[in-house]
Structures are given as C-alpha cells and as structure tokens.
Design a protein around this motif. Structure first.
Motif, mmCIF file in Angstrom:
data_model
loop_
_atom_site.group_PDB
_atom_site.id
_atom_site.type_symbol
_atom_site.label_atom_id
_atom_site.label_comp_id
_atom_site.label_asym_id
_atom_site.label_seq_id
_atom_site.Cartn_x
_atom_site.Cartn_y
_atom_site.Cartn_z
ATOM 1 N N HIS A 1 7.902 -12.983 4.842
ATOM 2 C CA HIS A 1 6.492 -12.456 4.343
ATOM 3 C C HIS A 1 6.688 -11.699 3.260
ATOM 4 O O HIS A 1 7.844 -10.861 3.035
ATOM 5 N N ARG A 2 5.647 -11.777 2.298
ATOM 6 C CA ARG A 2 5.563 -10.814 1.168
ATOM 7 C C ARG A 2 4.244 -10.025 1.193
ATOM 8 O O ARG A 2 3.069 -10.411 1.289
ATOM 9 N N LEU A 3 4.411 -8.523 1.209
ATOM 10 C CA LEU A 3 3.449 -7.684 1.334
ATOM 11 C C LEU A 3 3.239 -6.950 -0.279
ATOM 12 O O LEU A 3 4.417 -6.613 -1.006
ATOM 13 N N THR A 4 1.922 -7.064 -0.735
ATOM 14 C CA THR A 4 1.873 -6.180 -1.824
ATOM 15 C C THR A 4 0.750 -5.116 -1.881
ATOM 16 O O THR A 4 -0.462 -5.450 -1.248
ATOM 17 N N VAL A 5 0.966 -3.985 -2.070
ATOM 18 C CA VAL A 5 0.320 -2.697 -1.633
ATOM 19 C C VAL A 5 0.370 -2.069 -3.095
ATOM 20 O O VAL A 5 0.956 -1.814 -4.024
ATOM 21 N N ALA A 6 -1.213 -1.357 -3.354
ATOM 22 C CA ALA A 6 -1.327 -0.250 -4.211
ATOM 23 C C ALA A 6 -1.829 0.744 -3.720
ATOM 24 O O ALA A 6 -2.109 1.022 -2.585
ATOM 25 N N SER A 7 -1.509 1.775 -4.339
ATOM 26 C CA SER A 7 -1.360 3.312 -3.646
ATOM 27 C C SER A 7 -1.620 4.412 -4.932
ATOM 28 O O SER A 7 -1.224 4.191 -6.083
ATOM 29 N N ARG A 8 -1.927 5.472 -4.531
ATOM 30 C CA ARG A 8 -1.912 6.661 -5.336
ATOM 31 C C ARG A 8 -0.658 7.310 -4.825
ATOM 32 O O ARG A 8 -0.271 7.322 -3.904
#
Length: 248
Positions: A39-46
């Motif tokens: 699986h491939r997870l893409t996450v954006a965050s501060r």
C-alpha cells in the motif's frame, strides 16, 4: 432408477465437497497474502517544531520504520518524507500491518501534540503491483527548493490534490533513477534534486491542503476502516413486502 438417483446424489455431493475444499484453500491463500499486500500512504501535516529542529521528525520516523521492519521480516517500508520549514509531506509504501501502525502513530502524535500536528490523508493506494520508492529517505527543504512558490486560490481542491500527487509521483520516478546516489543515506543530497525542483510540491500547496475538510484525519480513517459495512442485503428487498405475506 433408485440406483441412478443415488449415483447422481453421490456425484453431486462429491462435487460440492471438492468446491468447498477449493474455496477453503483459496480463502487460506488470500488470508496468507494479506500481510504482503503493498500500500502507499500520502499524508500532509504541520510541524510543531521549528525549522532548526526538523531532523527530530526524520529521526522519529527512521526509528519507527526500523522497528516495523525488524518485527516483520521481509516486509520493507519505503518512501519519502519532505520536511518544509513549517509543514511536511510523507509518502510511505508498506504492508497492511505496517500501514496501520503508521496511522496509529500519527493519531498518537496528534492527540498528544507531538512532532506532527493536524495530519491529513491525501490518498491511500491499495494492493500496488510494485514500489515506486526503493528506500526510505527524508529531505529538509527551504522555500527556495520549489520553483512554484505561489498557489492560486482559485484552483479547486480536487485539482490541487491531483496536482500534488502527480508531483510526488514525478519526484518518486526521479529518485528511482537516482537510486545509486541516495543508497546508504537517509537524507537526500542537494544535488539529487537540482534537476527536479519543479516536481517538489511547494509549502503553500501543503498549507492549503490542510485546510480541506474533506481530507480525513488518521483517527477518522482508522475509525472508518474498522467500521462494519451496513449494506442492504438483496434478501431484505423483496416484493411483496414480508408483512404482506403474513397469514392473518
């Protein structure tokens, strides 16, 4: 005639037994493959830390990934962590169990005001045929590391998400061709990205992504993942209605 009926029943029973055994073997095979699905997870965050302390985020994920790979021999965790002055973009390729561990770690940091704040999931791609990233690396970025420093406020959220994911795929392909230059190092050398600055999403895009309510938090994603599917069965949609069939 009775003998023929018995023979037919015996053949039918034998075929049913064979089919049942086949189904059980296939189910066992599918169950055994689940932990090897990619699986491939893409996450954006501060980021909660300052620009000078961003290496702590990279060190945290390096320890997490090493621990996951030690506990699951043969299941590599690869990807890319982009650390901007105030934000982060993280792409992780891993197995099902490792994916859930990463999501739980994100949830823990969000609930306890850790290094990562307000993480939002851009995309989870399941059952990939192959990896895009051959290693796990991270890169400390400045505003000047991206040519596209401005993001139009008129761009729709869907286009912004699609454009950001497309840039990450292009960046992954670029790093794939530079595998020899980054092998053995967790941080990506500056010269590796000299010819791919237009493939690095700008921090302004990450900031806008975090304002989108449609993007799920790790907590909401895990909750949705574990919730049962309440689907209406075909047997529940019959005509005439069941109450009309009752004998008075």
């Amino acid at each position: 005639m009775a003998s023929r009926n018995l023979d037919a029943d015996f053949v039918r029973s034998s075929l049913e037994d064979r089919e049942s055994l086949f189904n059980r073997l296939m189910q066992k095979h599918r169950t055994g493959r689940k932990k090897f699905l990619l699986h491939r997870l893409t996450v954006a965050s501060r980021l909660s830390c300052g620009a000078a302390d961003r290496r702590a985020v990279g060190d945290h994920y390096e320890r997490l990934i090493v621990g996951l790979q030690r506990s699951r021999a043969g299941e590599d965790v690869t990807g890319l962590l982009l650390l901007y002055p105030q934000h982060a973009l993280h792409v992780i390729e891993c197995s099902t169990e490792a994916l859930l561990s990463v999501l739980k770690d994100l949830r823990h940091m969000e609930e306890n005001s850790g290094l990562i704040l307000d993480p939002r999931i851009l995309l989870v791609s399941h059952d990939l045929p192959s990896r895009l990233f051959q290693h796990w690396n991270y890169k400390l970025l400045d505003e000047s590391d991206s040519r596209q420093t401005l993001v139009s406020d008129e761009e729709s959220p869907e286009k912004l998400v699609s454009h950001t994911l497309h840039q990450l795929l292009r960046l992954g392909c670029h790093l794939y061709n530079k595998t020899q230059q980054i092998t053995g190092s967790k941080t990506i050398p500056d010269e590796v990205l000299k010819d791919a600055t237009d493939a690095v999403p700008p921090q302004a895009a990450v900031c806008r992504l975090l304002q989108m309510e449609a993007l799920l938090s790790p907590e909401r994603y895990i909750s949705t993942y574990h919730s049962p599917l309440h689907q209406r069965l075909d047997s529940e949609s019959v005509w005439p209605a069941v109450e009309h069939l009752q004998i008075v």
